[in-house]
Design a protein around this motif. Sequence first.
Motif, PDB file in Angstrom:
ATOM      1  N   UNK A 154       1.169  -1.166   0.449  1.00  0.00           N
ATOM      2  CA  UNK A 154       0.047   0.232  -0.113  1.00  0.00           C
ATOM      3  C   UNK A 154       1.434   0.991   0.550  1.00  0.00           C
ATOM      4  N   UNK A 155       0.575   2.501   0.165  1.00  0.00           N
ATOM      5  CA  UNK A 155       0.983   3.606   0.035  1.00  0.00           C
ATOM      6  C   UNK A 155       1.869   3.652   1.213  1.00  0.00           C
ATOM      7  N   UNK A 156       1.130   3.363   2.866  1.00  0.00           N
ATOM      8  CA  UNK A 156       2.135   3.481   3.809  1.00  0.00           C
ATOM      9  C   UNK A 156       2.707   2.596   4.112  1.00  0.00           C
ATOM     10  N   UNK A 157       2.437   1.406   3.498  1.00  0.00           N
ATOM     11  CA  UNK A 157       3.456   0.055   4.019  1.00  0.00           C
ATOM     12  C   UNK A 157       3.778  -0.323   2.402  1.00  0.00           C
ATOM     13  N   UNK A 158       5.650  -0.165   2.293  1.00  0.00           N
ATOM     14  CA  UNK A 158       5.818  -0.456   0.440  1.00  0.00           C
ATOM     15  C   UNK A 158       6.059  -2.342   0.690  1.00  0.00           C
ATOM     16  N   UNK A 159       6.241  -2.595  -0.320  1.00  0.00           N
ATOM     17  CA  UNK A 159       7.125  -3.769  -0.788  1.00  0.00           C
ATOM     18  C   UNK A 159       8.097  -4.230   0.191  1.00  0.00           C
ATOM     19  N   UNK A 160       8.982  -3.024   0.614  1.00  0.00           N
ATOM     20  CA  UNK A 160      10.219  -3.320   1.015  1.00  0.00           C
ATOM     21  C   UNK A 160      10.364  -3.630   2.648  1.00  0.00           C
ATOM     22  N   UNK A 161       8.985  -2.759   3.177  1.00  0.00           N
ATOM     23  CA  UNK A 161       8.631  -3.185   4.309  1.00  0.00           C
ATOM     24  C   UNK A 161       8.522  -3.970   4.844  1.00  0.00           C
ATOM     25  N   UNK A 162       7.375  -4.728   3.666  1.00  0.00           N
ATOM     26  CA  UNK A 162       7.218  -5.999   4.536  1.00  0.00           C
ATOM     27  C   UNK A 162       8.588  -7.245   4.121  1.00  0.00           C
ATOM     28  N   UNK A 163       8.729  -7.373   3.025  1.00  0.00           N
ATOM     29  CA  UNK A 163      10.221  -7.648   3.171  1.00  0.00           C
ATOM     30  C   UNK A 163      10.747  -7.558   4.354  1.00  0.00           C
ATOM     31  N   UNK A 164      11.754  -6.902   4.206  1.00  0.00           N
ATOM     32  CA  UNK A 164      12.331  -6.718   6.196  1.00  0.00           C
ATOM     33  C   UNK A 164      11.597  -7.064   6.702  1.00  0.00           C
ATOM     34  N   UNK A 165      10.177  -6.839   7.547  1.00  0.00           N
ATOM     35  CA  UNK A 165       9.877  -8.086   8.621  1.00  0.00           C
ATOM     36  C   UNK A 165       9.418  -8.908   7.908  1.00  0.00           C
ATOM     37  N   UNK A 166       9.360  -9.325   7.059  1.00  0.00           N
ATOM     38  CA  UNK A 166       9.530 -11.142   6.788  1.00  0.00           C
ATOM     39  C   UNK A 166      11.603 -12.149   6.859  1.00  0.00           C
ATOM     40  N   UNK A 167      11.960 -10.956   6.940  1.00  0.00           N
ATOM     41  CA  UNK A 167      13.114 -11.720   6.921  1.00  0.00           C
ATOM     42  C   UNK A 167      13.194 -11.527   8.555  1.00  0.00           C
ATOM     43  N   UNK A 168      12.994 -10.137   9.444  1.00  0.00           N
ATOM     44  CA  UNK A 168      13.022 -10.668  10.134  1.00  0.00           C
ATOM     45  C   UNK A 168      12.435 -11.367  11.628  1.00  0.00           C
ATOM     46  N   UNK A 169      11.624 -11.626  10.980  1.00  0.00           N
ATOM     47  CA  UNK A 169      10.488 -12.938  11.346  1.00  0.00           C
ATOM     48  C   UNK A 169      10.889 -14.068  11.115  1.00  0.00           C
ATOM     49  N   UNK A 170      11.253 -14.374   9.934  1.00  0.00           N
ATOM     50  CA  UNK A 170      12.129 -15.486   9.595  1.00  0.00           C
ATOM     51  C   UNK A 170      13.194 -16.278  10.266  1.00  0.00           C
TER      52      UNK A 170
END
Length: 766
Positions: free
Chosen positions: A187-203
């Motif tokens: 979304x405009x507020x949560x970009x793909x790169x933010x999701x990518x960073x969060x996923x790597x952090x969780x994994x």
Amino acid sequence: MATLADRLDHLLGRKTADALADAFGMTTVEDLLRHYPHRYATQGAELGDSKPLEGQHITIIAHVEKADEVRMKSRPGTRLAVVLVSDRHKIDVTFFNPHKVKYNIKPGVRGMFSGTVKYFRDKWSLAHPSYVILPEPRDAEIGGAAPARGRVRGAGALAGLARSAQSGDGIDMSIFDRALIPMYPATRDVESWTVMRCVRQVLDQLDTVDEPLPEEVRREHGLIGLDEALRSVHLPDTKEEVARARDRLRFDEAAALQLVMARRRHDVQVRTAPRCPRRGGGLADEFDRRLPFELTAGQKSVAEEISADLAREHPMNRLLQGEVGSGKTIVALRAMLQVIDAGHQCVLLAPTEVLAAQHARSLTTMLGDLAAAGELGAHELATRVTLVTGSMTAARKRQALLDAVSGDAGIVIGTHALIQEGVDFFDLGLVVIDEQHRFGVQQRDALRGRGRDGAAPHVLVMTATPIPRTIAMTVLGDLEVSTLRELPRGRSPIVSRVVPAKVHPAWVDRAWERIGEEVAEGRQAYVVCSRIGDGDADEDAVPGVFELEPEPAGGGKGKQKPPETKSVLQQYEELAAGPLRDLRVGLLHGRLPADEKDATMRDFGAGNIDVLVCTTVVEVGVDVPNATVMVIVDADRFGVSQLHQLRGRVGRGGHQGLCLLVTETKPGTPTMARLESVAGTTDGFALAQLDLQLRREGDVLGVAQSGTVSTLRLLSLVDDVEVISAAQRFARSVTEDDPDLTRHPGLARMVTAALDAEKVEYLEKS
């Protein structure tokens, strides 16, 4: 370490977790990991040896080989002509504002480029793609130390990546050394790169994920474990890993849907319903004895299925689907008479007052003195047919409601007014729902609780819009399905033709002449329009089916506007004063008072109106056998199934039916191809599959269920029939022994994880 059930705010911090919750409704680790990449950027290898398709969106990582500012030939100014080298490919790229990008896009730099493929003279290129300049891979670094880099530069949709890399909690740029880089819905507020960073952090913190699927099921279908699938789908090394992960996660979605459906089916089976076995010498037998025609083989077969269902002590939950004019109403009426013979009442629920009134007239006509209970000359076995609508006068409605609650009316017909508080029944045994897709789930469900002494009435759902197998298994998976394919004897298939008004305006004049010729032969016609008048709130307007044609290459400025359409009021005035001025022309639309609508339909049915200019209020159920021609104006404004439904109003007698689809659409466009497909076949099942392919499952599930966008992430109702079938078999086997999934907590959790929580609640409630 972390588990799938852990809250994101404990792992990512409240600020980031709140942003994910607001944008995607994510609250747990599993919510985040079920937010799969929708595509992957590559180092170019994904292009292979074949050319990409026109309009395809690609994201690649490449080096800039050339970047030359050149003067444009067709207009003043310059452009930056760039050649990228990615894997073994060279890609031409053009930037139209060289003064903004030439300091970033220079020979030798490495970057990610994302754009839409365009072809010119059989050669493809990217025009003004988004980009971000990347550091060189770490294996190219001297002594293994990261190269010093200043501000990360980017533009367009990838500017967010540059900002993320620059911020204090920026993404680790080493991910761009991978062969496949995940790209996420954003979304405009949560970009793909933010999701990518969060996923790597969780994994990085995730414990081994427990496996909810039995080993034998995974082995049978060749599925990898859930732990491997969740890790591979986010950080794959090869496309093969992506495929295996998606296969597993796709099965999870299908299984989750089917588990919900199987639990609904079980819930229905454990309810009790009034047993209504066929009774010899009753009303049903008397009606059959009087039938002036023989039922088709299909009608007889379906009638036997329904009769057997009604005789059981558990509620029937059956879908009766069939081609327009295949005789579903007569099958439903015979079922209602069987229930009346057993001492119970029936309700027929219709989506519009026009259709409800039509059903009341046609059933009363078919029954004759068998529908005249309490009147002079009524048959000794007679019942009463009562109509209840919202626009009835207070006195008429009061009497109708009294007929329903006293049991005097064996058949009560109405619209959603029957669902309202204050409408009660003496002993409801069967609910027949016509055109089920026109009702919300809560509306359909409201009558299920109206049986006597806690018993649930039997439910028969009818539709003339054939439903593809995958839709029936997912959206209507708790229903048994009966299908009528053959038309009654003596009925001719409808001939359909597309009339391209812009290319051949004279053909439109010929359409009006054709109507005149049919009327001269003693027959009647419809002219259907997509909206009532000039307002924006036309209740008969066709929603959500109009799609703009793509602009031609180098198209004009500004946003393309939909073409002007002809309102029913305007069309009526033009025809009545013009080409049809010598005929009796009537007008029908949803804003007319109910008594005026009913009078118009009565006049048309009696032959007092030659041509009915109308909106989609005649889409379903209206039966005037003498009508042989239908002209659909602005046919491009209607969906495939709606066009098929509409043309089913003609050719219902012994004469050939003709449907003319008038459109301003240009030849060679996707919309024209859609209209030609409709004109090319009268097979409603083939058209239903075409409709599904054109609209995809988001719209279809939305229409059939809640009106919201589908929450399916990987599962395709178009392509994954075998997966859905396998999941259905698995789900039914599980719920036979454990309907509440108490012994399968992993599966219970998977239902809510693989599907949107609100959709699961909605499906289970329905």
